[in-house]
Scaffold this motif. Sequence first.
Motif: not given
Length: 426
Positions: A17-22, A36-37, A10-12, A27-28
């Motif tokens: 915390r930012e990665a988890d949100r991304a 989703g890609d 989902a990115g770098t 996935e939402a």
Amino acid sequence: RDLKGRQRSAGTFRQRREADRAWQRAEARVAQGYLGDPGRGRQSFRDYVEKTWLPNHEIEASTRQSYTYVLRCRILPEFGSMRMIDILPEHVREWVAEMKRGGVSPPTIRYAMVVLGAIFTTALNDQVTSLHPCKGVKTPPVPAQPRSIITPEQFAVLYECLPDEQSRLLVETAVESGLRWGELTELRVRDLDFATRMLTVSRAVVQVHPEFHPEGGRFLVKPYPKDKEYRRFKLSAQITAKLHAHVVERGLDRDDLLFQAPEEEGPRERVPRLDDDPDALGRTEPNAAGRRYRHGTLTGYSLGSCRCDYCRDAYCRYRASRRAEGKDDPRGVRVRDTDGHIPSYWFRDTIWTPAVKSANLMIRVRIHDLRHAHASWLLAGGADLQVVKQRLGHGSLRTTEKYLHTLPDADETALEALSKMRNRPL
């Protein structure tokens, strides 16, 4: 994870915390039906076309061939290196304008736009892009030209100019049945019931480059005609009798082709004759520098860019002489490649074009125009519109209606009415 359960990035990000949100947001989107890609739109146009779109697109072999040629010649040189998400309507408009300035014909521009539009329609449906850059982009108009239908009298002259009995029978069958070339050259003895004179059209053959043939051949037989629907209709008694005599004379079996390519005596190279006097043809049209050259010279062909028949034939003779002397990396002499089907290019160059030229009809006539003539003659003779539609395999009556009033004498009634009104007594 995407729809197939594969782990995607989902990115770098600098913080966990930012990665988890991304990834949660990604996935939402997958749960809502999105792919989703986000990286899919960042692939190059060339990669998407060559690795995803073209291999998985369900199209006819002949259509795949023409699409590939247009992609290689017109589309990939312009958009190949660009990312899918970066291609905007302004880029497509610039591309269309550049082709127009370069002298590309309006039909070619329109066809290239059709191919590009098909690519982005699929990309939009697959959510590779969120924008269709071809929407709202206009191409130069392609005016509909009136049909020039060969008359029965002109056909009789052309018929006498054909060189042999098989070519005459093939051409007469074409005008009597209205078959397309691929349907006509794939006709087999079993397709015609000589007792009832009923002809069944259930297959067609297309000629493609070996690159686009499943088995590397040249002729691909499709188990259905162009309209994807079998059709049956009756032939006249006289053409049925001629076809029956043709089958008996040649000893053809049920599965044999009715019209077969003649055996070639041996490989030979076609070298055109130059019958015209170059001095009587004048000079070529001025090139970009305003210079003009004699017809039939290398400078006239290369520097003058003259593509008249005489200059083309003269250049062909020059190249043939160079090859005969072992120069210019000579290729082997071409041999007609056929599995029994009649190659369209061979029939056109060897049989049809010389006959049309000899008949001096003053109109451009292709072998496919005999299909148009069949429809026009039937309608002019009073045949029912629905019957003609079914014989030709048209998808709608609007297509068949285009052949109404296409013969040269179709306006005679209107002219008589006009003359009657103008000359009526006061």
